[in-house]
Design a protein around this motif. Structure first.
Motif, PDB file in Angstrom:
ATOM      1  N   ASP B 638       0.840  -1.204   0.000  1.00 24.97           N
ATOM      2  CA  ASP B 638       0.000   0.000   0.000  1.00 24.97           C
ATOM      3  C   ASP B 638       0.871   1.249   0.000  1.00 24.97           C
ATOM      4  O   ASP B 638       0.633   2.192  -0.748  1.00 24.97           O
ATOM      5  CB  ASP B 638      -0.914   0.030   1.240  1.00 24.97           C
ATOM      6  CG  ASP B 638      -2.008  -1.026   1.176  1.00 24.97           C
ATOM      7  OD1 ASP B 638      -2.207  -1.600   0.084  1.00 24.97           O
ATOM      8  OD2 ASP B 638      -2.650  -1.279   2.211  1.00 24.97           O
ATOM      9  N   VAL B 641       2.581   1.818  -3.340  1.00 21.29           N
ATOM     10  CA  VAL B 641       1.670   2.442  -4.302  1.00 21.29           C
ATOM     11  C   VAL B 641       1.490   3.916  -3.945  1.00 21.29           C
ATOM     12  O   VAL B 641       1.417   4.782  -4.813  1.00 21.29           O
ATOM     13  CB  VAL B 641       0.312   1.695  -4.311  1.00 21.29           C
ATOM     14  CG1 VAL B 641      -0.705   2.454  -5.137  1.00 21.29           C
ATOM     15  CG2 VAL B 641       0.485   0.280  -4.849  1.00 21.29           C
ATOM     16  N   GLY B 642       1.474   4.201  -2.651  1.00 24.31           N
ATOM     17  CA  GLY B 642       1.314   5.575  -2.185  1.00 24.31           C
ATOM     18  C   GLY B 642       2.573   6.418  -2.313  1.00 24.31           C
ATOM     19  O   GLY B 642       2.532   7.619  -2.082  1.00 24.31           O
ATOM     20  N   GLN B 663      -2.613  -7.560  -9.364  1.00 20.83           N
ATOM     21  CA  GLN B 663      -2.387  -6.268 -10.000  1.00 20.83           C
ATOM     22  C   GLN B 663      -2.011  -5.188  -8.985  1.00 20.83           C
ATOM     23  O   GLN B 663      -1.259  -4.265  -9.292  1.00 20.83           O
ATOM     24  CB  GLN B 663      -3.617  -5.871 -10.821  1.00 20.83           C
ATOM     25  CG  GLN B 663      -3.810  -6.882 -11.945  1.00 20.83           C
ATOM     26  CD  GLN B 663      -5.018  -6.614 -12.816  1.00 20.83           C
ATOM     27  OE1 GLN B 663      -4.992  -5.769 -13.672  1.00 20.83           O
ATOM     28  NE2 GLN B 663      -6.072  -7.354 -12.566  1.00 20.83           N
ATOM     29  N   HIS B 664      -2.511  -5.324  -7.755  1.00 24.60           N
ATOM     30  CA  HIS B 664      -2.115  -4.412  -6.692  1.00 24.60           C
ATOM     31  C   HIS B 664      -0.666  -4.686  -6.280  1.00 24.60           C
ATOM     32  O   HIS B 664       0.121  -3.764  -6.075  1.00 24.60           O
ATOM     33  CB  HIS B 664      -3.060  -4.577  -5.499  1.00 24.60           C
ATOM     34  CG  HIS B 664      -2.801  -3.617  -4.380  1.00 24.60           C
ATOM     35  ND1 HIS B 664      -2.942  -2.259  -4.522  1.00 24.60           N
ATOM     36  CD2 HIS B 664      -2.401  -3.814  -3.101  1.00 24.60           C
ATOM     37  CE1 HIS B 664      -2.650  -1.651  -3.367  1.00 24.60           C
ATOM     38  NE2 HIS B 664      -2.311  -2.585  -2.496  1.00 24.60           N
ATOM     39  N   ALA B 667       1.630  -3.425  -9.005  1.00 21.48           N
ATOM     40  CA  ALA B 667       1.663  -1.954  -9.007  1.00 21.48           C
ATOM     41  C   ALA B 667       2.580  -1.460  -7.893  1.00 21.48           C
ATOM     42  O   ALA B 667       3.358  -0.521  -8.081  1.00 21.48           O
ATOM     43  CB  ALA B 667       0.256  -1.389  -8.819  1.00 21.48           C
TER      44      ALA B 667
END
Lengths: 86, 964
Positions: B638, B641-642, B663-664, B667
């Motif tokens: 997380d 991504v952030g 996909q998360h 990413a």
């Protein structure tokens, strides 16, 4: 649930929503206990397992009474340890 | 070095309080009552000739070679089937016996080929040994008569008794012409493995070993190899031995597949493995194995192994092979650059549950002492982290309560969310042995898994619940216990916190937790739940075994606590035959957790905020440690991504394939600036990496693994690392390049440091392990030989703590768009992401992931077995082949995640366990329809298998992880 990974604002708000969601799940577990036990337990769980940045982001996003948050999680906000030394 | 050979007593050694004393060849022998004369003789070193007897099997008495004379008895009884008795006087050698045995051998050899010199068993043939032992010098009958040996008779006509070689199994052959019909293989399949795939067809001279009416591959055979190991001749023989010949030395080591942690003899010629043979004195497996551990080791020397360090600036660049110095230097300088730019908390690491305790310990040490944060996590996050949380909260320790052997004393076995015959096959064999001996079985699983009904096994109750309703089901079981007065009150009063118990009892007795009320969610008939609860509570020793079907849910931790409540309420913790036991997924996932791989815990499960604990580490390591918990894997992704998490060191872990919502994950990986992968293959995650540090297989290093029963087993190096370095050496180099010295010259020294820092490991050292074989932690002054059973007199936390476990349905809901529930799992022949097993002949049994779907759901959608179907969830979609199966319940579909190109985790969501963030792999709302196309993700992935895996100077395409 899916992000637009190329939009920083969308990513940021998705991440904050996720923290709110996680806190809500924790509150959902402890809600079977009386509130005077549940609230400290929720805060203790977050203090024990969340990194300082997660706690800081969480407090910043939800402290001001903003955002949708499980009432017990909101009640626990005051007991969540702010990031040390920052 | 020499070949390790365990003593074969011929028949099982019995356990009995009473002993008997007899005389064998004039020597007095004392053995436990029930021991055979044959085993009694062997216990003083007297080998009675034998063929059909071996001590992994019950005596059979068919070969008539082990005849003895016993004073006062008529005739010459078989020593294998004759129990030793007090005062018995036995003679194992006499003129008469010599003649009889020679006669028996003469008959055997008259129907056996005489190609000993060119036979694959040459040097390891019991038939040959026995011919020698009895002094067989001639075969008076000749070889021309009726026989099973020759394809054609003298007359040139086909021999009707002759059967050809069966080479269908990829790992061993069956040569009927060499069979002496001793039944050892058939009995091994029954008694040891419990599959009953083999039989004897025909009678008398027509008797033949057969895998049912088909060949071995087409049969029920699970290729565990127990038959091959039991065969005294070359009839069943490893293909590797046929090809290479007999091994010349061996070392004891530990399997690198599942959490059972079987001990093996790696039988070698020089640095080449000839075969892996399960070690009889290994406590986890006692001489048994499965198709993975025994046969699927070929990946270790597969051509896809990457043995040179590589770097690249961008993930779209081709890899460049460089020296170790350059790779390590580059990784360190990149980590330091990221740290300078984005801060101390922008770095982290993932430790491997497949690496040794020592290697895992070093990676978390590197994070805490060189990165100076606590951003370290391990793959247990995505499997058994709820076990750690749930069992620590209720009982006080983050691990299973029993040793595997304890199942031999269980009377009622409750299997929840585990598929032991596929996931933990060697333990399943033990469990099935106990079930055949009369223990009762309750299975709670959405699918009709094999153990529900298989030869000579039938569950009393199969609670076929809907995925995601474990808490409701276990609460309903507990409700019955409480409301029907089945609580073990004395136990609870003595051992548990009574205030918590009373609150819990009131909670669980509520109508909402009754089987009748919860049936609405679980779909399990209330009377079935009531009967199962009564059986578990009153049927004697009740033992719970569970797996990822419990933990990988948004209420995973709650279910673990609900099971602990149930076990405490019925007094089923703290002695043999009971307990609550996680079946751990990976070989060292228990160890990885023990070694301080979690971001909030130092070794031995001590929180990083604990001053006292931190001080011990700070003193020894010479650095101050962060008191704040670090990031867990999903949190890392997380934050990546952030944009705040930028550098990751991944030791032997393939999160791009194994973790949910691919996909998360990708990413997150793509957003990082420095991803360092340490692995033996260019795995899926490596597509997103900037530095590749070649890893070493379990055969290439010394260390220890800790299995699901907390057993610390030695891993021993049998060949040099292909890359020149073992992982622990590379981590030391990386730490040094980061400016932190870790001065160890051997893994034994790392274990010494672990012991120094960790109270539950205080007594563990390589010397201890060499002496005892293995130990179960805690191992310290209080328990110098380790601790097979936990919580014996009292719970580790003091009083057992009942926790409230309200059922909260997952937010992942089915609806009009996604009406079915997908649940995922594994199968016997493949292991986890398949990086290892896909590179072996195990793919013969499973070469692609398929979607299992109930006939009702299939028919509605016009789907037949073999059709390509699109599987879509809110996260993504993939296409794979369907298999219509009545193992499923309507509304539920199932697939495995062993094959990277399928992309099963493209479908799974990022919902996770409330307490630990363990992903909810087991519940995803999906729709299934027929299709002619592979999904967009699959097409893109296929391209990236090539484009993100190029190595400068090497031809593209042959390194795809999908390659065999």
């Amino acid at each position: 649930m899916s992000h637009d990974y190329h939009d920083p604002e969308a990513v940021k708000s998705a991440n904050l929503a996720r923290l709110g969601h996680m806190a809500g799940q924790i509150a959902d577990y402890f809600k079977s206990y009386p509130e005077e036990q549940a609230v400290p337990a929720i805060a203790a769980h977050i203090n024990e397992f969340w990194s300082r940045r997660m706690r800081q982001d969480f407090l910043a996003a939800f402290d001001a009474g903003s955002g949708e948050l499980h009432p017990l999680a909101r009640a626990a906000l005051a007991r969540i340890r702010p990031a040390a030394g920052q | 070095m020499s070949l390790i050979k365990e003593i074969d007593f011929g028949t099982p050694i019995r356990i009995a309080d009473k002993t008997v004393t007899l005389t064998i060849d004039g020597e007095s022998v004392t053995v436990p009552a029930g021991t055979s004369v044959m085993a009694a003789a062997m216990s003083v070193g007297t080998k009675i000739p034998k063929l059909c007897a071996t001590d992994s099997l019950e005596p059979f008495g068919s070969c008539r070679l082990c005849l003895v004379e016993i004073e006062g008895r008529r005739g010459t009884p078989a020593s294998c089937t004759t129990p030793a008795e007090d005062g018995m006087v036995v003679r194992t050698q006499s003129e008469q016996l010599h003649g009889l045995r020679k006669g028996v051998m003469e008959l055997y050899i008259s129907d056996h080929p005489l190609d000993c010199l060119t036979c694959s068993a040459n040097g390891d043939c019991e038939l040959q040994d026995m011919a020698g032992a009895v002094g067989l010098r001639e075969v008076r009958y000749g070889y021309e008569g009726e026989n099973h040996v020759f394809a054609k008779g003298k007359d040139g006509l086909a021999n009707e008794n002759w059967l050809g070689l069966d080479t269908s199994n990829p790992y061993f052959t069956y040569d009927p012409s060499k069979c002496i019909v001793c039944n050892r293989c058939v009995r091994a399949c029954e008694e040891v493995q419990g599959t009953f795939a083999l039989t004897i067809t025909g009678r008398g001279f027509d008797s033949r070993v057969a895998a049912g009416p088909t060949d071995f591959l087409g049969s029920e055979c699970v290729s565990c190899g127990a038959c091959v190991q039991a065969c005294p001749t070359a009839t069943l023989m490893e293909k590797s031995v046929i090809q290479m010949g007999q091994p010349e030395h061996s070392k004891i080591t530990t399997c690198a597949y599942c959490g059972v942690g079987c001990s093996f003899k790696a039988e070698m010629q020089g640095d080449k493995i000839v075969r892996m043979v399960p070690y009889k004195d290994g406590k986890a497996n006692e001489g048994h194995s499965c198709v993975k551990g025994r046969f699927a080791y070929g990946y270790a020397t597969h051509k896809d192994r990457i043995t040179k360090p590589m770097i690249r600036a961008k993930i779209t660049d081709p890899w460049r092979e460089v020296s170790w110095e350059e790779a390590i230097g580059h990784a360190a300088s990149e980590f330091r650059r990221v740290e300078a730019q984005y801060g101390r908390e922008s770095l982290g690491a993932i430790t491997s549950s497949r690496c040794t305790n020592e290697e895992v310990f070093l990676v978390q040490k590197l994070v805490r002492a060189a990165f100076r944060n606590n951003n370290v996590d391990t793959c247990a996050r995505v499997c058994h982290s709820p076990t750690g949380y749930g069992l620590k909260t209720t009982l006080g320790t983050s691990a299973g309560t029993q040793d595997f052997k304890s199942v031999e004393k269980a009377d009622v076995i409750l299997v929840i969310g585990a598929n032991p015959t596929d996931g933990h096959p060697v333990f399943a064999s033990r469990m099935k042995k106990r079930l055949r001996a009369g223990a009762k079985l309750i299975v709670a699983d959405p699918r009709r898994i094999d153990i529900v009904k298989s030869p000579h096994i039938k569950a009393e109750h199969h609670l076929q619940l809907k995925p995601g309703t474990n808490v409701a089901l276990v609460n309903a079981l507990a409700h019955v216990v409480v409301t029907e007065g089945l609580i073990d009150e004395a136990y609870v009063r003595e051992r548990c916190d009574l205030a918590d118990f009373e609150i819990w009892a009131r909670f669980i007795a509520q109508e909402v937790n009754s089987p009748e009320a919860s049936a609405e969610f679980t779909g399990v008939p209330a009377d079935e739940v009531r009967a199962a609860a009564r059986l578990y509570a009153t049927g004697g020793n009740g033992a719970i075994f569970y797996g990822l079907g419990v933990t990988e849910h948004s209420q995973g931790s709650t279910t673990v606590m609900a099971m602990a409540n149930l076990a405490m309420a019925t007094g089923n913790i703290g002695r043999e035959g009971v307990g609550i036991n996680p079946l751990r997924g990976q070989n060292n996932v228990q160890g990885a957790c023990d070694m301080g791989s979690f971001p909030h815990e130092l070794t031995g499960y001590r929180h990083v905020s604990d001053e006292g604990t931190r001080q011990i580490f700070e003193t020894l390591w010479g650095v101050s440690l962060d008191m704040e918990p670090g990031l867990r894997i999903p949190n890392m992704l997380d934050e990546a991504v952030g944009g705040t998490f930028k550098g990751l060191y991944i030791q032997g872990e393939d999160i791009a394939q194994s973790d949910p919502n691919t996909q998360h994950v990708t990413a997150g990986l793509a957003a990082m600036e420095c991803v360092v992968i340490q692995d033996i293959f260019l795995n899926e995650t490596a597509k997103y990496a900037h530095v590749f540090l070649p890893g070493s297989s379990f055969l290439e290093k010394d260390g220890t693994f800790t299995n699901a029963e907390r057993r610390i087993n030695r891993v021993r190096k049998v060949m040099e690392p292909l890359s020149g370095k073992a992982e622990w050496q590379v981590t030391i180099d990386l730490a040094r390049a980061l400016g932190y010295e870790m001065p160890y010259s051997h893994p034994a020294e790392i274990m010494d440091e672990i012991a120094l820092l960790t109270p539950s490991f205080a007594g563990v050292s390589y010397a201890t392990l060499d002496k005892l074989g293995s130990v179960q932690w805690p191992c310290n002054d209080k328990a110098p030989f380790g601790t097979p059973l936990m919580h014996v007199d009292h719970f580790v936390r003091g009083k057992g703590r009942f926790m409230l476990t309200e059922f909260v349905p997952t937010e992942e809901r089915t609806g009009a768009r996604f009406p079915l529930i997908l649940t995922t799992g594994r199968i016997l022949s493949q292991y986890n992401v398949g990086a290892q097993t896909r590179r072996t002949a195990n793919s013969t049994w499973h070469d692609e992931d398929v979607l299992e779907i109930h006939p009702f759901d299939a028919e509605n959608r016009g789907i037949k077995s073999g059709d390509l179907v699109a599987l879509a969830s809110r996260s993504g979609d993939i296409s794979l082949k369907a298999e219509v199966s009545e193992r499923m319940q309507p509304g539920v579909v199932y697939t495995t995640f062993h094959h990277a190109e399928t992309g099963a985790n493209v479908i799974t969501t990022d919902y996770s366990d409330w307490a630990t963030n363990c992903p909810e792999y087991k519940v995803t709302a999906v729709e299934v329809r027929r299709t002619n196309y592979y999904s967009q993700w699959q097409e893109k992935n296929r391209e990236e298998d090539v484009s993100l895996r190029r190595i400068a100077g090497k031809s593209a395409g042959n390194l795809a992880d999908a390659a065999e």
